[in-house]
Design a protein around this motif. Structure first.
Motif, PDB file in Angstrom:
ATOM      1  N   ASN A 177       0.828  -1.209   0.000  1.00  0.00           N
ATOM      2  CA  ASN A 177       0.000   0.000   0.000  1.00  0.00           C
ATOM      3  C   ASN A 177       0.863   1.260   0.000  1.00  0.00           C
ATOM      4  O   ASN A 177       0.514   2.258  -0.635  1.00  0.00           O
ATOM      5  N   GLN A 191       2.257   1.684  -3.496  1.00  0.00           N
ATOM      6  CA  GLN A 191       1.229   2.236  -4.382  1.00  0.00           C
ATOM      7  C   GLN A 191       1.028   3.727  -4.121  1.00  0.00           C
ATOM      8  O   GLN A 191       0.903   4.517  -5.051  1.00  0.00           O
ATOM      9  N   SER A 192       1.031   4.114  -2.854  1.00  0.00           N
ATOM     10  CA  SER A 192       0.900   5.539  -2.523  1.00  0.00           C
ATOM     11  C   SER A 192       2.085   6.332  -3.076  1.00  0.00           C
ATOM     12  O   SER A 192       1.908   7.456  -3.556  1.00  0.00           O
ATOM     13  N   ARG A 247       3.838   5.569  -5.749  1.00  0.00           N
ATOM     14  CA  ARG A 247       3.637   5.675  -7.204  1.00  0.00           C
ATOM     15  C   ARG A 247       2.606   6.752  -7.543  1.00  0.00           C
ATOM     16  O   ARG A 247       2.800   7.539  -8.482  1.00  0.00           O
ATOM     17  N   GLU A 248       1.523   6.790  -6.781  1.00  0.00           N
ATOM     18  CA  GLU A 248       0.475   7.789  -7.035  1.00  0.00           C
ATOM     19  C   GLU A 248       0.985   9.203  -6.766  1.00  0.00           C
ATOM     20  O   GLU A 248       0.706  10.126  -7.528  1.00  0.00           O
ATOM     21  N   ARG A 249       1.713   9.358  -5.691  1.00  0.00           N
ATOM     22  CA  ARG A 249       2.276  10.675  -5.361  1.00  0.00           C
ATOM     23  C   ARG A 249       3.281  11.110  -6.422  1.00  0.00           C
ATOM     24  O   ARG A 249       3.306  12.276  -6.827  1.00  0.00           O
ATOM     25  N   ALA A 259       3.307  10.201  -9.573  1.00  0.00           N
ATOM     26  CA  ALA A 259       2.553  10.563 -10.784  1.00  0.00           C
ATOM     27  C   ALA A 259       1.942  11.951 -10.644  1.00  0.00           C
ATOM     28  O   ALA A 259       1.956  12.745 -11.591  1.00  0.00           O
ATOM     29  N   ALA A 260       1.441  12.254  -9.458  1.00  0.00           N
ATOM     30  CA  ALA A 260       0.841  13.571  -9.231  1.00  0.00           C
ATOM     31  C   ALA A 260       1.871  14.685  -9.362  1.00  0.00           C
ATOM     32  O   ALA A 260       1.530  15.806  -9.756  1.00  0.00           O
ATOM     33  N   GLU A 309      10.600  10.526  -6.625  1.00  0.00           N
ATOM     34  CA  GLU A 309       9.699  10.913  -5.532  1.00  0.00           C
ATOM     35  C   GLU A 309      10.259  10.421  -4.196  1.00  0.00           C
ATOM     36  O   GLU A 309      10.224  11.143  -3.200  1.00  0.00           O
TER      37      GLU A 309
END
Length: 77
Positions: free
Chosen positions: A12, A15-16, A18-20, A22-23, A31
């Protein structure tokens, strides 16, 4: 530059990350470097007003009144 390997990271969190990333328009590795740099940088200095505002409300002004018992004059003497 050194390499850093982090093992046993919860999926998790990955995944967070990766999302951060991408943002912010960068790779997960970039990142991760940014998060480490931010976390380990010297703490930002707070203004005097911020420090005062962070103090808890612990009573009324009268609770902290001074009494003149004459000892204050002898603090440094």
């Amino acid at each position: 530059m050194a390499n850093l390997l982090v093992r046993n990271v919860d999926e998790n969190l990955v995944q967070s990350l990766r999302e951060r990333a991408a943002a912010h328009g960068r790779s997960a590795e970039a990142e991760h470097r940014a998060i480490l740099a931010e976390a380990l940088r010297k703490p930002k200095r707070r203004s005097f007003a911020e420090v005062l505002l962070s103090m808890p409300d612990v009573g009324e002004d009268a609770d902290f009144g001074r009494t003149d018992d004459g000892e204050a004059a002898h603090v440094f003497g």
